[in-house]
Design an enzyme around this catalytic site. Structure first.
Site, PDB file in Angstrom:
ATOM      1  N   ILE A   1       0.848  -1.204   0.000  1.00 20.21           N
ATOM      2  CA  ILE A   1       0.000   0.000   0.000  1.00 20.21           C
ATOM      3  C   ILE A   1       0.886   1.257   0.000  1.00 20.21           C
ATOM      4  CG2 ILE A   1      -1.719   1.333   1.305  1.00 20.21           C
ATOM      5  CD1 ILE A   1      -2.989  -1.320   2.162  1.00 20.21           C
TER       6      ILE A   1
ATOM      7  N   GLU B   1      11.236   2.076   6.130  1.00 20.38           N
ATOM      8  CA  GLU B   1      10.798   0.686   6.341  1.00 20.38           C
ATOM      9  C   GLU B   1      11.621   0.071   7.473  1.00 20.38           C
ATOM     10  OE1 GLU B   1       8.481  -1.709   5.237  1.00 20.38           O
ATOM     11  OE2 GLU B   1       9.598  -2.892   6.707  1.00 20.38           O
TER      12      GLU B   1
ATOM     13  N   GLY C   1       0.305  -1.376   8.109  1.00 21.40           N
ATOM     14  CA  GLY C   1      -0.518  -2.578   8.220  1.00 21.40           C
ATOM     15  C   GLY C   1      -1.958  -2.229   8.522  1.00 21.40           C
TER      16      GLY C   1
ATOM     17  N   HIS D   1       0.722 -14.218 -30.151  1.00 19.78           N
ATOM     18  CA  HIS D   1       1.939 -13.443 -30.412  1.00 19.78           C
ATOM     19  C   HIS D   1       1.560 -12.115 -31.063  1.00 19.78           C
ATOM     20  CE1 HIS D   1       6.079 -12.610 -31.498  1.00 19.78           C
ATOM     21  NE2 HIS D   1       5.654 -12.290 -32.717  1.00 19.78           N
TER      22      HIS D   1
END
Ligand code: FAD
Length: 464
Positions: free
Chosen positions: A187, A206, A272, A443
């Site tokens: 997210i 992070e 979260g 293809h």
């Protein structure tokens, strides 16, 4: 207000709840659905759909900006684009509104009664709903809990002011000059990438060692490369601590323990989502839990007779298509059909740039249980990818070494989200490498890389 009695009561009209109610109604079950906010839940109103609308707008802007830079090989000349984000958001709202009305219409057509308001359990068979016109009591033989999830707040960074969740990020009317994104999951990266393309200076913070930790490094490498190309700073092993007193600055503890300040006009917290199990009487039922989630069996039954639970409230993977599939199954069980959760795999798509798809087991997961063959085909050898000027990424197929049963398929690359259907179908149908390799693929398409990856796993590669 007169009490309502029904056979099935669904609490929450997100993708899990509304699909359950529609199917139940179609099967002739007398069904009531209660929704506190808007039909469609997180996914339709503040999740999947609005985020993909914003991502699309950002991609279009970025594509035109790239053409305007004069560095493009296509020979197209154009001028620098401008964005009026309030108009983009208004467009996004019209899509949400259309889908919203669509869900309400489908519920009506299936003869499902919708009650607007917050439901609260009185006991396992009765809820009361605070509606605009008063308290409504609903009694039901069977109840489905589909109350979904909500964004997790960080203790030092409560939502409000400059600190926003994904919900507010989807309704910004101006592109923030400097944006800090806390949490490098899908997210945070989807929204961070979109806002970076629209001109924000983005920093991702992070706590873990790498972004998108649920995917392996091979899959996330092209995403990391693109984040860098977009000028997004990614700090890993770093923890957001709070705001500096002066405001406009996020304090972050780095991997080495030192503290750094990040100037930010907006701080997007995407660390979260938590299941919505508190504050509406559910805790008084004393259902068995699985950590923060409601424990369910393979038919989505909870520990209390007559109460089912579906969707995000029941745990990972918290994805709309899992919720919908569970909802459909539960409606059929309530109608007396014999159903159990027997899905072979749930696809996961990450709409980053490039996109990532994963269905079934990764090579490492599979190798833990059985000897495997892995076939890997890069888009740099795919004609369609070349013509689209985007050759990053690959398709990877993981199969059992002995009988060639396909156990997992992953891809990273532009537009690979659309390959997820072919990947899921192959696994659900129990395809072997020979089945994928022996299927004629059109293809030139990116999907040929799927066939080629299977050929490669068989040692029969044609184009690499
Ligand atoms: P929800 O959609 O959360 O719905 C629950 C509903 O219950 C809500 O409408 C809520 O108002 C209502 N409710 C709660 N309590 C009560 C109560 N007591 N009384 C009455 N009503 C109540 N998933 C994907 O698969 N693909 C994606 O691309 C994707 N992108 C996402 C992007 C973002 C930004 C976010 C936040 C999520 C995204 N998701 C995506 C996740 C997806 O939105 C959820 O997995 C999905 O919405 C879960 O569905 P649900 O029915 O379990 O719950």
């Amino acid at each position: 207000m007169k009490d309502i009695s029904c056979k099935l009561l669904v609490i929450g009209a997100g993708p899990g709840g509304y699909v359950c109610a529609i199917r139940a109604g179609q099967l002739g079950i007398d069904t009531v659905i209660v929704e506190a906010k808007k039909a469609g839940g997180t996914c339709l109103n503040v999740g999947c759909i609005p985020s993909k609308a914003l991502i699309h707008a950002a991609e279009e802007y970025d594509r035109i900006a790239h053409l305007a830079s004069g560095r493009n090989a296509l020979g197209i000349r154009t001028t620098k684009p401008e964005i009026d984000l309030s108009r983009t958001v208004a467009w996004k709202d019209t899509i949400v509104g259309r889908l919203n009305n669509g869900v309400v219409g489908l519920l009506k057509r299936a003869k499902v009664k919708m009650v607007q308001g917050q439901a609260r359990f009185r006991d396992g068979k009765t809820v009361e709903v605070e509606t605009e016109t008063g308290r409504q009591v609903i009694r039901a033989e069977t109840v489905v809990i589909a109350t979904g999830s909500a964004p997790v707040e960080l203790p030092g960074l409560p939502f409000g002011g400059a600190v926003i969740s994904s919900t507010e990020a989807l309704s910004l009317t101006e592109v923030p000059e400097r944006l800090a994104v806390i949490g490098g999951g899908y997210i945070g990266l989807e929204l961070g990438t979109a806002l970076a393309k629209l001109g924000a200076k983005v920093t991702v913070v992070e706590a873990q060692e790498r972004i998108l930790p649920q995917y392996d490094v091979e899959l996330t490498r092209p995403v990391s490369k693109k984040l860098q190309a977009l000028g997004i700073d990614v700090m890993t092993g770093a923890k957001a601590k709070g705001l500096a007193r002066a405001g406009g600055t996020l304090l972050v503890e780095t991997e080495s323990g030192s503290e750094v300040s990040i100037a930010a006009d907006r701080i997007l917290v995407t660390v979260g989502r938590r299941p919505v199990t508190q504050g509406w009487g559910m805790e008084e039922l004393v259902l068995d839990m699985d950590g923060p989630f409601i424990r369910i069996d393979e038919t989505c039954r909870t520990s209390m007779r007559g109460i089912y639970a579906i969707g995000d409230v029941t745990g990972e993977p918290m994805l709309a298509h899992r919720a919908m599939s569970q909802g459909e199954m539960v409606a059929e069980i309530v109608a007396g059909h014999r159903r159990v959760w027997d899905k072979q795999a749930i696809p996961a798509v990450c709409f980053t740039d490039p996109e990532i798809v994963s269905v079934g087991m990764s090579p490492d997961e599979a190798q833990k249980t059985v000897d495997t063959r892995v076939g890997h085909f890069p888009f740099s050898a795919n004609g369609r990818a070349m013509t689209m000027l985007n050759e990053d990424g690959f398709v990877r197929v993981v199969a059992r070494a002995d009988n060639h049963l396909v156990l997992g398929i992953q891809a990273v690359g532009q537009g690979v989200a659309e390959l997820s259907a072919a990947f899921s179908l192959a696994i659900e149908m129990g395809a072997r490498l020979e089945d994928v390799a022996g299927t004629v693929h059109a293809h030139p398409t990116r999907s040929e890389a799927f066939q080629e990856a299977a050929l490669k796993a068989l040692g029969l590669a044609l184009h690499s």
